[in-house]
Design an enzyme around this catalytic site. Structure first.
Site, short mmCIF file in Angstrom:
data_model
loop_
_atom_site.label_atom_id
_atom_site.label_comp_id
_atom_site.label_asym_id
_atom_site.label_seq_id
_atom_site.Cartn_x
_atom_site.Cartn_y
_atom_site.Cartn_z
N GLY A 48 0.80 -1.21 0.00
CA GLY A 48 0.00 0.00 0.00
C GLY A 48 0.84 1.27 0.00
N GLN A 49 0.15 2.40 0.20
CA GLN A 49 0.82 3.70 0.09
C GLN A 49 1.97 3.82 1.09
OE1 GLN A 49 -1.50 7.15 1.21
NE2 GLN A 49 -0.25 8.56 0.00
N ASP A 89 -2.71 -13.01 4.35
CA ASP A 89 -3.96 -12.38 4.78
C ASP A 89 -3.80 -12.07 6.27
OD1 ASP A 89 -6.46 -11.73 5.66
OD2 ASP A 89 -7.46 -13.51 4.83
N TYR A 178 -14.24 3.65 10.09
CA TYR A 178 -12.77 3.67 10.11
C TYR A 178 -12.28 4.29 11.43
CZ TYR A 178 -8.08 5.37 8.77
OH TYR A 178 -6.74 5.66 8.71
N LYS A 182 -10.17 2.75 14.57
CA LYS A 182 -8.87 3.31 15.00
C LYS A 182 -8.88 3.62 16.50
CE LYS A 182 -6.45 2.88 11.36
NZ LYS A 182 -5.31 1.95 11.38
C1 AKB Z 1 -8.09 8.64 5.26
O1 AKB Z 1 -8.34 9.69 4.63
O2 AKB Z 1 -8.93 7.78 5.54
C2 AKB Z 1 -6.68 8.44 5.74
C3 AKB Z 1 -6.51 8.92 7.14
C4 AKB Z 1 -6.49 10.37 7.41
O3 AKB Z 1 -6.39 8.15 8.03
N1 AKB Z 1 -5.75 9.08 4.87
#
Ligand code: AKB
Length: 355
Positions: A48-49, A89, A178, A182
């Site tokens: 990934g990035q 995975d 997301y 986190k």
């Molecule tokens: C996103 O935009 O989801 C990520 C982040 C800020 O964690 N680049």
């Protein structure tokens, strides 16, 4: 541009199904006796990035053969030829455990995750993948006594968080799946540190800007897209409004942050899993203005995507990273001007823009 579903970031845009073909290469048999203090590392989400920058840097520091790059997809030739690679995975705890054991790793950099914007297209998948993979690597770290790095994000903050500055320790009520993963991830890492003595560390990364492998479905992707479009066509239509301010960082600084926190003296760390780190605050309008200094014909227009705008509006304008500066000496090198110049130097100019 519509978002694709099921992008597993860490991995890369639009590809979803794990390819489980075994691609492990026997790079791990070299003797360690001559350099006992050098780390042996496993990286998940290496394609990934972040991973595509982190793996070469880790190999430069610790030695090519000591860094096992893994991803749910086969990795590119450059990574595969410079050191050990494996299709893995990260949600499969048994496979992660075997990879770590076989590589005799003492540190795991766990990068595989689904990002904010794509996570909202399939929140259930974002929860399952982000949490299952983190739990898997934490369990392996507990059993095999490994240190572990997990990136957190400015996505842990929400609309009720103070926006400017956003303190290190503050309200965290994110409104994206997301962000929820986190926050839960930070707490889980704290738990494994306090209850099992695992050396867990992390930073809350802002939007990351880089050339090479692109971002995989985040709200901050515009800050990478803008450069690619500027160089390719001289114009960019941004999915956030002109004045949306977000914290950002150029990838070389992000890699310094990741390695810096892992190398930090643990006795100085109070916020070990969740340091705010930032380098610059960008709006689309300001970055477009900076790009125009190099490409005067560049034009930006706006077609706001309400879903991503809502996410961006819920995040800080400017996070306070003084805890990282004080506890382990965090100091970014690139501001908007330096980053823009470097990005444009590294992106291929198109024939229409030359001369
Ligand atoms: C996103 O935009 O989801 C990520 C982040 C800020 O964690 N680049």
């Amino acid at each position: 541009m519509p978002l694709k579903r099921h992008v597993w970031c860490g991995v890369d845009g639009g590809r979803t199904q794990p390819d489980r073909r075994a691609t492990f290469r026997a790079f791990t048999d070299e003797p360690t006796s001559g350099a006992p203090n050098l780390k042996r590392i496993v990286v998940t989400g290496a394609g990934g990035q972040i991973g595509s920058w982190l793996v070469p840097k880790l190999r430069e520091i610790y030695g090519d053969t000591r860094v096992l790059a893994t991803d749910v997809r086969p990795l590119g030739a450059e990574v595969a030829e410079s050191g050990p690679c494996q299709v893995l995975d990260a949600t499969d705890a048994k496979a992660v455990g075997q990879a770590v054991l076989r590589h005799r790793a003492d540190a795991i950099y766990h990068l595989a995750a689904i990002l904010s914007a794509v996570g909202e297209l399939d929140p259930g998948l974002a929860w399952t993948l982000n949490m299952t993979s983190l739990e898997a690597v934490l369990e392996v770290a507990r059993e095999q006594r490994c240190a572990i790095f997990t990136p957190s994000s400015i996505g842990v903050f929400g609309p009720s968080t103070p926006k400017d500055p956003t303190p290190q320790d503050t309200l965290m009520r994110p409104t994206t799946m997301y962000g929820i993963t986190k926050v839960a991830g930070e707490l889980l890492c704290d738990y494994y540190h306090h209850h099992h003595g695992v050396d867990t560390r992390g930073v809350r990364l802002p939007g990351l800007i880089s050339y090479g492998a692109g971002p995989g479905g985040g709200t901050t992707d515009w800050a990478v897209d803008i450069f690619r479009h500027a160089v390719r066509s001289g114009r960019y239509t941004c999915f956030l409004s002109a004045d949306t301010a977000l914290d950002m960082m150029y990838m070389p600084d992000a890699i310094d942050a990741v390695i810096g926190i892992m190398e930090a003296d643990p006795s100085r760390l109070t916020h070990r899993n969740a340091f705010n780190v930032t380098a610059m605050q960008l709006t689309p309008e300001a970055l477009a203005g900076e790009i125009k200094k190099h490409l005067p014909g560049f034009e930006i227009s706006y077609s706001v995507d309400p879903a991503r705008q809502v996410i961006a509006d819920s995040w800080p304008d400017r996070i306070d990273d003084s805890a990282a500066r004080n506890e382990w000496g965090w100091a970014p090198q690139f501001d908007m001007a330096a980053m823009t110049k470097d990005m444009l130097e590294h992106l291929e100019p198109q024939p229409s823009q030359e001369g």
